[in-house]
Design an enzyme around this catalytic site. Sequence first.
Site, PDB file in Angstrom:
ATOM      1  N   HIS A   1      -3.963  -9.086   2.250  1.00 24.16           N
ATOM      2  CA  HIS A   1      -4.378  -9.627   0.865  1.00 24.16           C
ATOM      3  C   HIS A   1      -5.067 -10.953   0.728  1.00 24.16           C
ATOM      4  CE1 HIS A   1      -2.230  -6.556  -1.614  1.00 24.16           C
ATOM      5  NE2 HIS A   1      -1.293  -6.456  -0.429  1.00 24.16           N
TER       6      HIS A   1
ATOM      7  N   LEU B   1      -3.497   2.909   6.105  1.00 22.94           N
ATOM      8  CA  LEU B   1      -4.530   2.884   7.345  1.00 22.94           C
ATOM      9  C   LEU B   1      -5.870   3.261   7.292  1.00 22.94           C
ATOM     10  CD1 LEU B   1      -1.844   4.514   9.996  1.00 22.94           C
ATOM     11  CD2 LEU B   1      -2.248   2.067   9.581  1.00 22.94           C
ATOM     12  N   SER B   2      -6.239   3.083   5.936  1.00 25.20           N
ATOM     13  CA  SER B   2      -7.486   3.348   5.449  1.00 25.20           C
ATOM     14  C   SER B   2      -8.319   4.668   5.729  1.00 25.20           C
ATOM     15  CB  SER B   2      -8.539   2.247   6.101  1.00 25.20           C
ATOM     16  OG  SER B   2      -8.135   1.038   5.660  1.00 25.20           O
TER      17      SER B   2
ATOM     18  N   ASP C   1      -8.425 -10.708   1.942  1.00 29.08           N
ATOM     19  CA  ASP C   1      -9.939 -10.219   2.087  1.00 29.08           C
ATOM     20  C   ASP C   1     -10.713 -10.319   0.919  1.00 29.08           C
ATOM     21  OD1 ASP C   1      -8.255  -8.215   1.137  1.00 29.08           O
ATOM     22  OD2 ASP C   1      -9.948  -6.556   1.447  1.00 29.08           O
TER      23      ASP C   1
ATOM     24  N   ASP D   1     -11.719  -3.123   5.273  1.00 25.04           N
ATOM     25  CA  ASP D   1     -11.663  -1.596   5.775  1.00 25.04           C
ATOM     26  C   ASP D   1     -12.451  -0.933   6.251  1.00 25.04           C
ATOM     27  OD1 ASP D   1      -8.925  -2.019   4.662  1.00 25.04           O
ATOM     28  OD2 ASP D   1      -8.963  -0.605   3.192  1.00 25.04           O
TER      29      ASP D   1
ATOM     30  N   ALA E   1      -0.934   6.120   3.641  1.00 25.23           N
ATOM     31  CA  ALA E   1      -0.034   5.037   4.639  1.00 25.23           C
ATOM     32  C   ALA E   1      -0.507   3.583   4.628  1.00 25.23           C
ATOM     33  CB  ALA E   1       0.519   5.589   6.066  1.00 25.23           C
TER      34      ALA E   1
END
Length: 384
Positions: free
Chosen positions: A35, A129-130, A37, A175, A127
């Site tokens: 949190h 994980l992009s 970026d 991401d 989840a």
Amino acid sequence: MLDLQPLKEEFIQLYGDGEVECYFSPGRVNLIGEHIDYNGGLVLPAAISLGISAVVRRKDDEVIRIYAKAYDQEVLIRLAEINPLEKVSNSGHWSEYIAATLKVLMDNGENISGADILIGSDLPLGAGLSSSAALECLIAYIFNESYYHNNRTSLALDAQRAEREYVGVQCGIMDQFAVANGKRNNAILLNCSTLEFEYIPMDFKGLRLVIINSNKPRALAESNYNERRKECEDAFALLRTIDPAGDLCHVHEISLSCLEDDVLYRRAKHVVLENKRVEQAVVLLKNGTVEAFGQLLTQSHISLDADYEVSGNELNTIVHYSTHFDGCIGARMTGAGFGGCCIALVENDKIERFMTYVGKKYTEKTGLTASFYFTDIVDGVRKW
């Protein structure tokens, strides 16, 4: 990473015999730097061996057929009907990320032709994980490999633009950058303000990175994410009047005491200290001090829970029992939070016992069943 041969065989059943090309786009895990970026900070993501695979056959027409195994659905996109001036419908359907990416390619003047595509994935959806960034980068790379292969930062920026301008999700760059620029056995130290980056070798010295999916739905994640961004903007608007920093991550710690609002203080405190934790993590990893790095992971989670308030009972339960297991040197939530995944560093010879212990305790406390994934750090999106 899926076994490619069964995917090819399924493609032939769907679309017939003929020459095909195969591509892989990894998911990403953020080791530390959560949190921040979108606050101009440093992050340390890595591309992982869980991801999205595609079998592709080019065609001369203007129709793209894409079948997604995860949803048992096929979508048909007629290129002539794409209007680059319109946003996609934003209904949450997986095909919107594909349409948005094609719009960006068309904006860039790319001449896109038809294709049949079969997509398979071992990346857990929703989840943290992009999966969306993996899909965007995959589609862009398939249709403009000749350019993006050597221009991976442009790939990341175009994928981010697709999500921000056409899907309407105001995501940061981390991401897409990790998916595009991943390097085997290396994490990426990324400055989100300048996009300067450095590869950091990952040698966990007998430890394995374990991803634990809480399987807690993340329905409120987007609204809370936007709320946290607004709180950070409000905090920096106040702090910039007394501090010369160019963004919230680089505000001097002493300046935080000037924030009278307790919520804004705690949000800003997390951002400033999390950025420092990333800096410390890189030094520790370069020196091979893995135990101390593990402690930073746990400190990061405590801050995300207490100060940034993006964790929750399920994620806290996983981290609690992970860090109380002899053989785990650190754990934390990863991603936006409010459900999703945690990561843990666990001794190789104790992983089976770790899974049994944490899984049992998690179910007892929450009634949910956790999923465990062992992952390697891999290269970014590529042709197989």
